[in-house]
Structure formats: structure tokens, C-alpha cells
Design an enzyme around this catalytic site. Structure first.
Site, PDB file in Angstrom:
ATOM      1  N   GLU A  99       0.857  -1.195   0.000  1.00 31.28           N
ATOM      2  CA  GLU A  99       0.000   0.000   0.000  1.00 31.28           C
ATOM      3  C   GLU A  99       0.890   1.241   0.000  1.00 31.28           C
ATOM      4  O   GLU A  99       1.751   1.387   0.863  1.00 31.28           O
ATOM      5  CB  GLU A  99      -0.930  -0.022   1.222  1.00 31.28           C
ATOM      6  CG  GLU A  99      -1.679   1.262   1.500  1.00 31.28           C
ATOM      7  CD  GLU A  99      -2.505   1.779   0.327  1.00 31.28           C
ATOM      8  OE1 GLU A  99      -3.317   1.020  -0.222  1.00 31.28           O
ATOM      9  OE2 GLU A  99      -2.312   2.958  -0.053  1.00 31.28           O
TER      10      GLU A  99
ATOM     11  N   CYS B  44     -16.006   5.344   3.039  1.00 30.57           N
ATOM     12  CA  CYS B  44     -17.397   5.805   2.929  1.00 30.57           C
ATOM     13  C   CYS B  44     -17.798   6.642   4.140  1.00 30.57           C
ATOM     14  O   CYS B  44     -18.798   7.357   4.102  1.00 30.57           O
ATOM     15  CB  CYS B  44     -18.347   4.616   2.812  1.00 30.57           C
ATOM     16  SG  CYS B  44     -17.836   3.428   1.584  1.00 30.57           S
TER      17      CYS B  44
ATOM     18  N   ALA C 144     -18.017   0.583  -2.575  1.00 29.10           N
ATOM     19  CA  ALA C 144     -17.419  -0.254  -1.537  1.00 29.10           C
ATOM     20  C   ALA C 144     -18.147  -1.588  -1.414  1.00 29.10           C
ATOM     21  O   ALA C 144     -17.536  -2.617  -1.108  1.00 29.10           O
ATOM     22  CB  ALA C 144     -17.457   0.485  -0.206  1.00 29.10           C
TER      23      ALA C 144
END
Ligand SMILES: Cc1cc2nc3c(=O)[nH]c(=O)nc-3n(C[C@H](O)[C@H](O)[C@H](O)COP(=O)(O)OP(=O)(O)OC[C@H]3O[C@@H](n4cnc5c(N)ncnc54)[C@H](O)[C@@H]3O)c2cc1C
Length: 567
Positions: A36, A46, A314
Site C-alpha cells: 500500500e 465511505c 465499496a
């Protein structure tokens, strides 16, 4: 699985960690590494608008499990036996030798990591349109990463923001606008298309939501393009020029959608799909079968239209992660596709859509029957009831449900999910009207609004009554057409709110049979009431009495939009 034990995952937010966790449960021996480039992993993106609004007070809540454990590199190693390399950028993929070139961003150190199976979970990045000054001035943000939310919130806390402009009236734009407006900031939303939520709602539903937003003193400019941003001597943004004039702003949030992160895949020669996102088959394998991809970087098949679409959510990303995990463990799991079911809460309105919209269905060549049905979310006498509106789009003839949209303060998303389920299982207006749904006064009406909407559409399809959308009624009034708007509500309701126009005739439904002579037979009659039910009954009465041209206003006054003719 022999020979597949070294699993490398690029991207550590939703798809990546979900794939890692599922794989770990199925393959205890596998060596799993997540790469990452950012400093955080597995955060709830979200939730960022709710952190912005203050509803979620602490950002750590978005990176914690429900047991309060922070999902960091230690957590993944300890709880999942998954190695996470943060601040590590995957630079290229050497497919021939099955390895990925990575760079440790703090030190600049480069190395290769081998894989037996690779997962691309590289997500998406915000679209920043080419607007003069957009990359120049301070206090211009996108909202994509927690760092963005922290910066915006710090700016708000510093009391430097009195006026904000949100560019884009999509899902994130409206959530941001709501978060800002709730903090006494004067907000203007500028949208280039001619309606808000252009990728989510049909125009008739969008108009209703827009009215709700404007009632909360947020300015909405549609069909308006932002042309330039300008700032002050300190380098801070101050003005937003649009095709409809200038707006003052101390904060600009750019919410113009996202585009898939495909550069790694593309450079490695993996196929992209029609939408420009990474192509994957139903097992979520890319054009190289040992490389999987999922989440915001891939396209999906729409389960109704069977077209490939790009709809980054998502809900889909997490399902993809699980399917990829299954397949990494050799289980041959398919991911069927999506209905594009999406939901948002902003300005006290719960809004959602699933399947095809009316305009989209027509573009695809469907002949449709629709119903826009307002109701309450539970018994009207129950103290906590709230209003909501359901729109159904069904195929004329078969009655197969193609799509649904919901909107309102009430429990709209429960209906959305019922309707998404119905579409998934091939539900028709007939089956939806007869669904055995749970009922008690706190939860629903005896015939739920979803079933009620299906009945309205069935009535229309059966020729029992013709509906006319509010927009068409407005057009007729504005165009000076000689129509009669027959308002069949009670006098006190009419006093309260109504369409003020000389062509409105008021006869309460209970008096219609006796006073029918007052209704001209040689004109188009459009009946209306608050929710459409009495309007429909009036149509049946008049049609039964031989009136040749009678329609009811779809959705009733609840769907009526502000026009020069409205109160
Ligand atoms: C404000 C906001 C609100 C949202 N609200 C909703 C909602 O209500 N409902 C909903 O369903 N969806 C919502 N979404 C969308 C949802 O957040 C995304 O669909 C989801 O995060 C996608 O997950 P992902 O893992 O596929 O990609 P991402 O979350 O984009 O993660 C991909 C990660 O990969 C990393 N990466 C990319 N390339 C490399 C590389 N070369 N090397 C190393 N790392 C790399 C990126 O840094 C990124 O961290 C919202 C999004 C935002 C921003």
C-alpha cells in the site's frame, strides 16, 4: 494449493484486505503480502463525509474494528498473519518472472517481490477537471483519502470558511455539501449536467431531492460549468467563476467522480475493458489468469442491461475481495455482476437507486411502464412516520422489474433493498405486489409502499388508469394548454398547499359523483391529490362515467416541483 502460496496484493483499502482475510481463512499456509503506497490500510472511506460533518468525531473510528482494534500493520500481522507494507509503491509488474518492483517511499529503496498469484486492488482516484487555477490555489480539495478529510476539517475548525463551493452534484458532492451546510457554511453546489445525481436518479426524482436541498438554503446550480478559480495574495481560493456568474468561496471541494487506477495493469499489458477499467472475467481474473483484480479498478457487468459498466462502490469492492480470496484458494467462485445499487443520506433524505433508470431503460430499447408512488414508511398514525417516494421502472408486457429509485426522510433504503432483491430474482410487478413483507404499524403500512408502487404500475399497464408525470403537467400549464387540473383533496388541504392556477378545479373526492356535471367532458382532465391515491380513484370514477381523456398526476403533489405555477 501447491505452487500458489505466495500471494501479493497491491492496494490496501477495501478489496485488498478483504481478499487477504478470506484467503488466510482458506489457506493457512499461504504467504500473503499487501503493498500500500499510503500510510493507512483498511479504512472506511465511505465514512469520510461523516467525519467531515462531525458525526464521526474521531478518524480512528474509521480504521478500527467494531471491537475497537486499530487495523494497522501490527493488527494484520497479529490477527491475520498478513504482512502489510505501507508507504510502499508498486512500480511495475514483471509478468514473465512473476514479480513486482516496489519502492519503499520513505527511503527510496527498490526491490522485487515474487508472486505465485497477484491481486490488483489499486482502486480509483478522483477526477480533477482541467479548470484554470484548480491546482494553484490553497483550500481546494478532493475528498478521497482520510488526509483530505483531516485537512478540510481543520480548515473548518479554524473558522476561516464562510462560503464553500462544491463542484459536482454526485453522491460524494451532496454528502460533502450536507456536511458543510450543517456547520453553518453557505454552500453552493455546481453541476455541469442539467440535474443533480445525474448517474443515479431520473430527472423527476432528482427534482424532488433538489427541492429538499434548496429548502435547506443550499444553492444548487445545474447545467453550469465552473470555468476558473481565483484567489488572494495569500494564495487562498476566493472566487469560483462559472458560466452563470461568480461565486465567492473560502473552500472548494472538487467532487467530479473517480477514474480507475489502471496504469500498473496497462503497463504490464493487461487488457482494459470498454469502460477503461481493468477487464476481468467472472472469476475476477485479468487477461493473465494468475493476476486477479477487483474493486474500483475493474469494470462490472450490469445484471439487467448485461452491459459492462464502471460503477465504483465499496459494496462491490468488498464482495470482489471475498470472491478473489475464494479463487486464490482454488474454489472457482464466480462474481455475477452488479445492479448498481447505491444509496446516500444527505439533507435528511435517504436516496437510492438499483437497476436501470427510466431514461437508461428507454435508451437500451425497453418499452417501460413506470410508477412514482409517495407514501409513509409506516402507519400514518404512528408518531415516528416519515414520507418517502418510490419509483419503479418495469418492462411493459412482461412486468419484469428493471429498476427502482427511492427518496425521502423515511426508511427508503429498506424498500430499495427489497426491490434490488426482487430484480435479482427476476421479480415482476405482479410478484412484488404480492410479496409477503413484514407489517406492524412501526415498520410499514399494511400494503407496503413497494407493493403499492407495483400496484400503481400494474393499474397503468392494465389500462385502468393513465398517469402523467409532474414535469408534463408543468409543461402543459406553462404552455397555456386548455386542461383541467382536478384537485380532489379536502378544502383544508387545498388551503394549505396547492397549484395556484386558473385551470385548477377543486372537488373533494367524496363529492365527485354528485358534482360531476361541473367537470368539462371535452377537455383533458388531470386529477391530483397529495399522494396520488385519491387522484387514481377520481380517474376510475370519471372513466366509468364516460369521460374520454382522464389522467392522474404521477406521485401527486408530493412529487410536484417548484415552477412558476406552484405555490
Ligand atoms: C467520500 C467517499 C464516500 C464513499 N461512500 C460510499 C458509499 O456510501 N457506499 C459505497 O458503496 N461506496 C462509497 N465510496 C466508494 C468506496 O470508498 C470505494 O468503492 C472503495 O474504497 C473501493 O475500494 P478499493 O479497495 O477497490 O480501492 P481504494 O479504496 O481506492 O484503495 C486502493 C488503494 O490502492 C492503493 N494503490 C493504488 N496503486 C498503488 C500502487 N501502485 N502501489 C501501492 N498502492 C497502490 C491506493 O493508494 C489506495 O489506497 C465512497 C468513497 C468516498 C471517497
Amino acid at each position: 494449493m501447491k505452487g500458489s502460496h505466495k500471494i501479493l496484493i497491491i492496494g490496501g483499502v477495501a478489496t485488498g484486505p478483504k481478499a487477504a482475510a478470506r484467503t488466510r481463512r482458506l489457506l493457512p499456509e499461504a504467504e500473503i503480502t499487501i503493498i500500500e503506497r499510503g500510510g493507512l490500510v483498511s479504512y472506511g472511506g465511505c465514512g469520510l463525509p461523516f467525519y467531515l460533518s462531525g458525526l464521526v468525531p474521531d478518524l480512528r473510528q474509521l480504521v478500527s474494528t467494531n471491537a475497537g482494534l486499530v487495523r494497522d500493520t501490527d493488527f494484520f500481522l497479529r490477527e491475520k498473519n498478513v504482512r502489510v507494507l505501507t508507504r510502499t509503491l508498486a512500480e511495475s509488474i514483471d509478468r514473465e518472472n512473476r514479480r513486482v518492483a516496489v519502492v519503499d517511499l520513505p527511503t527510496g529503496e527498490r526491490r522485487w517481490l515474487d508472486y505465485d498469484r497477484l491481486v490488483l486492488a489499486t482502486g480509483a482516484e478522483p477526477v480533477v477537471p482541467a479548470i484554470e487555477g484548480i491546482n494553484h490555489w490553497r483550500n481546494v480539495f478532493t475528498l478521497h483519502h482520510p488526509d483530505d478529510a483531516v485537512r478540510i476539517r481543520e480548515l473548518i475548525k479554524s473558522k476561516q470558511v464562510r462560503q464553500a463551493v462544491v463542484i459536482g452534484a454526485g453522491l460524494i458532492g451532496l454528502e460533502v455539501a450536507d456536511a458543510l451546510a450543517g456547520q453553518r457554511i453557505k454552500v453552493t453546489v455546481v453541476e455541469i449536467k442539467d440535474q443533480i445525481l445525474p448517474n443515479m436518479l431520473d430527472d423527476d426524482m432528482a427534482v424532488i431531492l433538489r427541492r429538499e436541498i434548496e429548502q435547506r438554503k443550499v444553492e444548487v446550480l445545474t447545467a453550469t460549468r465552473v470555468t476558473a478559480l481565483d484567489g488572494d495574495a495569500e494564495g487562498k481560493v476566493r472566487r469560483v467563476s462559472t458560466t452563470r456568474g461568480e461565486l465567492e468561496a473560502d473552500l472548494v471541494v472538487v467532487a467530479c467522480g473517480v477514474k480507475p487506477n489502471v496504469s500498473l495493469a496497462q503497463a504490464a499489458g493487461l487488457a482494459l475493458g470498454r469502460t477503461g477499467a481493468i477487464y476481468v472475467n467472472e472469476y475476477l481474473q485479468t487477461s493473465d489468469p494468475v493476476i486477479y483484480a477487483g474493486g474500483d479498478c475493474v469494470e462490472n457487468m450490469h445484471l439487467v442491461s448485461r452491459e459492462m459498466i464502471y460503477l465504483p462502490l465499496a459494496s462491490t469492492a468488498n464482495k470482489h475481495g471475498r470472491v478473489i480470496g475464494d479463487n486464490l484458494a482454488g474454489r472457482r467462485e464466480r462474481f455475477g455482476g452488479v445492479l448498481g445499487t447505491s444509496a446516500l443520506q444527505a439533507f435528511d433524505q435517504n436516496t437510492g437507486r438499483t437497476g436501470l433508470g427510466e431514461q437508461e431503460a428507454c435508451r437500451l430499447g425497453y418499452r417501460v411502464v413506470t410508477a412514482v408512488t409517495p407514501s409513509t414508511d409506516c402507519a400514518h398514525y404512528y408518531p415516528m412516520h416519515s414520507g418517502l417516494m418510490v419509483k419503479l421502472v418495469a418492462e411493459a408486457g412482461s412486468g419484469r422489474l428493471l429498476g427502482a429509485q427511492v427518496l425521502g426522510e423515511g426508511e427508503a433504503i429498506k424498500r430499495l433493498d427489497v426491490l434490488a432483491t426482487a430484480i435479482t430474482f427476476g421479480g415482476t410487478l405482479d410478484t412484488i405486489a404480492k410479496l409477503d413483507l413484514g407489517y406492524a404499524p412501526p415498520f410499514a403500512t399494511a400494503i407496503d409502499v413497494a407493493a403499492h408502487a407495483a400496484n400503481t404500475a400494474r393499474n397503468k399497464a392494465a389500462g385502468l388508469a393513465e398517469g402523467i408525470p409532474v414535469a408534463k403537467v408543468s409543461e402543459r400549464l406553462a404552455g397555456g394548454k386548455d386542461v383541467v387540473l382536478l384537485d380532489v383533496r379536502q378544502p383544508e388541504e387545498v388551503e394549505d398547499r396547492g397549484i395556484r392556477d386558473g385551470r385548477v378545479l377543486h372537488i373533494p373526492l367524496g363529492e365527485l359523483r354528485q358534482r360531476m356535471r361541473e367537470v368539462p367532458r371535452d377537455k383533458e382532465i388531470i386529477t391530483l391529490c397529495e399522494l396520488g391515491v385519491r387522484g387514481y380513484e377520481a380517474v376510475r370514477i370519471l372513466s366509468g362515467a364516460g369521460f374520454p381523456d382522464v389522467k392522474f398526476m404521477d406521485g401527486g403533489l408530493a412529487a410536484w416541483q417548484d415552477t412558476p405555477n406552484s405555490p
